[in-house]
Design a protein around this motif. Structure first.
Motif, short mmCIF file in Angstrom:
data_model
loop_
_atom_site.label_atom_id
_atom_site.label_comp_id
_atom_site.label_asym_id
_atom_site.label_seq_id
_atom_site.Cartn_x
_atom_site.Cartn_y
_atom_site.Cartn_z
N ARG A 5 15.69 51.35 10.24
CA ARG A 5 16.21 51.04 11.72
C ARG A 5 18.03 51.21 11.94
O ARG A 5 18.88 51.32 9.90
CB ARG A 5 16.55 50.23 12.73
CG ARG A 5 14.84 49.12 12.70
CD ARG A 5 14.13 49.70 13.00
NE ARG A 5 14.45 49.95 14.57
CZ ARG A 5 14.13 51.09 15.15
NH1 ARG A 5 12.76 51.65 15.23
NH2 ARG A 5 14.19 51.44 16.61
N LYS A 6 18.52 52.20 12.44
CA LYS A 6 19.47 52.54 12.63
C LYS A 6 20.53 51.36 14.05
O LYS A 6 20.03 51.93 14.71
CB LYS A 6 20.47 53.95 12.62
CG LYS A 6 20.30 54.97 12.46
CD LYS A 6 20.35 55.81 12.51
CE LYS A 6 20.35 57.41 13.18
NZ LYS A 6 20.42 57.21 14.95
N ALA A 7 21.84 51.23 13.89
CA ALA A 7 22.24 50.75 15.24
C ALA A 7 22.69 51.86 16.04
O ALA A 7 22.99 52.76 15.49
CB ALA A 7 23.50 49.40 14.68
N ASN A 8 22.75 51.77 17.31
CA ASN A 8 23.53 52.61 18.62
C ASN A 8 24.20 52.26 18.68
O ASN A 8 24.77 51.53 19.63
CB ASN A 8 22.16 52.48 19.46
CG ASN A 8 20.53 53.38 18.95
OD1 ASN A 8 20.32 53.70 18.34
ND2 ASN A 8 19.65 52.31 19.99
N THR A 9 25.28 53.15 17.61
CA THR A 9 26.66 52.90 17.85
C THR A 9 27.43 54.20 18.84
O THR A 9 28.62 54.29 19.09
CB THR A 9 27.16 52.49 16.67
OG1 THR A 9 27.12 54.01 15.72
CG2 THR A 9 27.38 51.60 16.89
N GLU A 10 26.77 55.27 18.97
CA GLU A 10 27.32 56.34 18.82
C GLU A 10 27.43 56.68 20.37
O GLU A 10 26.42 55.65 21.28
CB GLU A 10 25.74 57.62 17.98
CG GLU A 10 25.99 57.59 17.56
CD GLU A 10 24.73 58.47 16.90
OE1 GLU A 10 24.04 59.16 17.41
OE2 GLU A 10 23.83 58.38 15.10
N ASP A 11 28.20 57.66 20.55
CA ASP A 11 28.73 57.74 22.19
C ASP A 11 29.09 56.82 23.01
O ASP A 11 29.22 56.52 24.13
CB ASP A 11 27.23 58.94 23.33
CG ASP A 11 26.47 59.70 21.87
OD1 ASP A 11 28.00 60.52 21.63
OD2 ASP A 11 25.50 59.61 21.94
N LEU A 12 30.18 55.84 22.37
CA LEU A 12 30.49 54.54 23.42
C LEU A 12 31.96 54.61 23.44
O LEU A 12 32.32 53.79 24.39
CB LEU A 12 29.87 52.65 22.63
CG LEU A 12 28.35 52.55 22.48
CD1 LEU A 12 27.64 51.86 21.69
CD2 LEU A 12 27.99 52.09 24.41
N GLY A 13 31.57 55.78 22.66
CA GLY A 13 33.33 55.40 22.17
C GLY A 13 33.79 54.18 21.62
O GLY A 13 35.56 53.95 22.47
N LEU A 14 33.36 53.39 20.90
CA LEU A 14 34.46 52.03 19.81
C LEU A 14 35.47 52.78 18.99
O LEU A 14 36.54 51.55 19.73
CB LEU A 14 32.90 52.23 19.11
CG LEU A 14 31.37 51.32 19.69
CD1 LEU A 14 30.49 50.84 18.38
CD2 LEU A 14 31.49 50.58 20.52
N ASP A 15 35.65 53.92 18.96
CA ASP A 15 36.34 53.89 18.38
C ASP A 15 38.09 53.53 19.62
O ASP A 15 38.83 53.42 18.69
CB ASP A 15 37.14 55.24 17.53
CG ASP A 15 35.38 55.37 16.42
OD1 ASP A 15 35.81 54.08 15.83
OD2 ASP A 15 35.10 56.14 16.59
N SER A 16 37.48 54.17 19.89
CA SER A 16 38.79 54.74 21.26
C SER A 16 39.39 53.27 21.97
O SER A 16 40.17 52.95 22.02
CB SER A 16 38.60 55.22 22.71
OG SER A 16 37.67 55.05 23.85
N VAL A 17 38.61 52.04 21.19
CA VAL A 17 38.77 50.70 21.60
C VAL A 17 39.33 50.17 21.14
O VAL A 17 38.98 48.47 20.68
CB VAL A 17 38.02 50.08 23.01
CG1 VAL A 17 38.68 50.32 24.61
CG2 VAL A 17 36.75 49.91 22.74
N GLY A 18 39.36 50.82 19.30
CA GLY A 18 39.39 49.70 18.41
C GLY A 18 37.89 48.80 17.97
O GLY A 18 38.32 47.94 17.10
#
Ligand SMILES: Cc1cc2nc3c(=O)[nH]c(=O)nc-3n(C[C@H](O)[C@H](O)[C@H](O)COP(=O)(O)OP(=O)(O)OC[C@H]3O[C@@H](n4cnc5c(N)ncnc54)[C@H](O)[C@@H]3O)c2cc1C
Length: 470
Positions: free
Chosen positions: A259-272
């Protein structure tokens, strides 16, 4: 002032648990879901797989007594009906009745308190990311050029293929392999490791592998899929084992390698918010790098199960609300692989326990020791309970291969979670003849061990031995 006390992204096992827990504390909550509510467990995980397994079990018994045609489109239809029943308990109407605001849409961070959902902004004091995981597709040559199934597409099939190759001998692959083989599909499992179900007790895996192979599942271990192609509508997987190349031809291919975690398209980088391939990074309180943002469930791991998503979900909400926070505790994790017999697992394996503890006492019993298991022709029953002998039989691990092992493991789970010794079960009265009676038998063994290791009794025994010699 924020729009909500909590916004929860994702309405799978983790997100739903979070939302209902928030309502339990009478706070406001918005649940955002980009697909239908219910998540993987309802639509492409636990529910349809277990429904399929149950139907396959019935057919497997019936096949012993008569020959009949299996209509696999009817089977798949029944599986989807079970899904619908579960959905009735978690659909938007149910959420509305529970005073949970619900939006169908994709959420993306604007800042640590604000999300963009369907081009609107919503703010919240706390945000919980519960976006789950997706099937991992390995970089095998040719795989991206052929049609293949994953758990996300498998349960939408109109009917089952005549033959299927499964990449991956983990729980998902093995549960489906047995069920599909019972439903008349010719199944081959390709696994790179030395055995299937690599996290499980090797002795029990050997026994289970034997059962699967006897039923007709082809298990290819220590085998690497190196290339995939399609010819005349058939899928061909080229394999390599110890330098020897071969190939497996089947009508369909199922990828179940992880499995791979769903982290894409959440804009996580923009909020650190920090994340890797393994998932979103959280501290022991399930807080991300932004402390008002929590993350739970498959998106975090390390144990990707619905019950762990529930456990983390409740904890994250409590940690967001209360000044005294509780850390996650993974020392009492349990799970079950729903083959027949089921393989249940609590705590450490024997190998892991040997690395951690100096004095271990291992209690085992098999079907030969249990009347209930003798009542059913060909019944398999294996139990292994691993105790820390220096702490008077405290359970550190347990493994059961048996009918309803997933239910049976609860007795050990209670002992283990509440730090009680195994010999506490010696005076519990279990109905006869049940599988659970095994715990009374193990409890008695542990009790004898406790008595014999008492220093005073030891001294008397030694004196007696000396007297007999003289
Ligand atoms: C075949 C199979 C069988 C399984 N069997 C079992 C079992 O028997 N027992 C068990 O305990 N576990 C089982 N599991 C594992 C279990 O399904 C997962 O651990 C569990 O569903 C994880 O829940 P979750 O809420 O973390 O994620 P999910 O259920 O995946 O939910 C995440 C939700 O978030 C949504 N989402 C993602 N990104 C966004 C976004 N940006 N905005 C809005 N929504 C978003 C997704 O659409 C999804 O609905 C099985 C898994 C599979 C594949």
């Amino acid at each position: 002032m924020y729009d909500y006390d909590f916004i929860i992204i994702g309405s799978g096992s983790a997100g739903l648990t979070c939302a209902f827990t928030v309502k339990g504390f009478n706070k406001t909550v918005l649940l955002v879901e980009k697909n239908k509510s219910g998540g993987e467990c309802t639509w492409s995980g636990c529910i349809p797989s277990k429904a399929l397994i149950n139907l396959a079990k019935e057919i497997n018994i019936a096949k012993k007594y008569s020959d009949f045609h299996i209509d696999t489109s009817e089977i798949m239809e029944k599986v989807r009906k079970v899904r619908e029943k579960i959905y009735q308990r978690e659909n938007p109407d149910v959420l509305k009745d529970a005073d949970i605001d619900y939006i169908r849409g994709s959420a993306k961070f604007i800042d640590k308190h604000t999300l963009n959902i369907n081009d609107n902004e919503y703010s919240s004091k706390n945000i919980i990311i519960a976006t789950g995981s997706s099937p991992l597709v390995p970089p095998i040559e040719g795989l991206d050029e052929v049609a293949y199934l994953t758990n996300e597409t498998f349960f939408e099939l109109e009917k089952l293929p005549q033959s299927l190759t499964i990449l991956g001998g983990g729980a998902i692959g093995i549960e489906l392999a047995q069920a599909l083989n019972r439903l008349g599909v010719k199944v081959t499992v390709i696994e790179m490791m030395a055995s299937i179900l690599a996290k499980e007790d090797p002795e029990f895996v050997e026994e289970l592998s034997k059962t699967l192979e006897e039923e007709g599942v082809r298990l290819l271990t220590k085998t690497k899929a190196v290339r995939v192609e399609e010819k005349d509508g058939m899928s061909i997987v080229h394999t390599e084992k110890y330098g020897v190349f071969s190939n497996i031809v089947s009508e369909s291919l199922l990828v179940a390698v992880g499995r791979k975690a769903n982290t894409e398209d959440l804009g996580l980088d923009s909020v650190g918010i920090i994340y890797s391939n393994k998932g979103i990074e959280v501290n022991k309180y399930l807080q991300t790098a932004q402390h008002n943002v929590f993350a739970v469930g498959d998106a975090v791991g390390p144990y990707q199960f619905s019950h762990m998503a529930n456990y983390q979900g409740i904890l994250a909400v409590q940690n967001a609300l209360f000044p005294i926070k509780r850390g996650v505790d993974y020392s009492n994790v349990a799970w079950c692989t729903f083959t027949e017999p089921e393989l249940a697992h609590a705590g450490l394996t024997e190998e892991e326990a040997k690395e951690k503890y100096e004095h271990l006492k291992i209690y085992t019993l098999t079907e030969k020791d249990l009347d209930r298991a003798t009542l059913k022709y060909g019944d398999i029953f294996r139990i292994k309970v691993i105790c820390d002998d220096s702490k008077e039989n405290h359970v550190v691990g347990a493994h059961i291969l048996a009918e309803r092992a997933g239910d049976l493991i609860s007795d050990v789970q209670i002992l283990k979670t509440h730090n009680m010794p195994l010999h506490n079960l010696s005076n519990v009265i279990y109905p006869y003849p049940t599988y659970a009676e095994v715990f009374n038998k193990l409890g008695k063994k542990a009790y004898v061990n406790k008595v014999l290791s008492n220093p005073f009794i030891n001294m008397i025994n030694n004196i007696k031995k000396k007297d007999t010699k003289e």
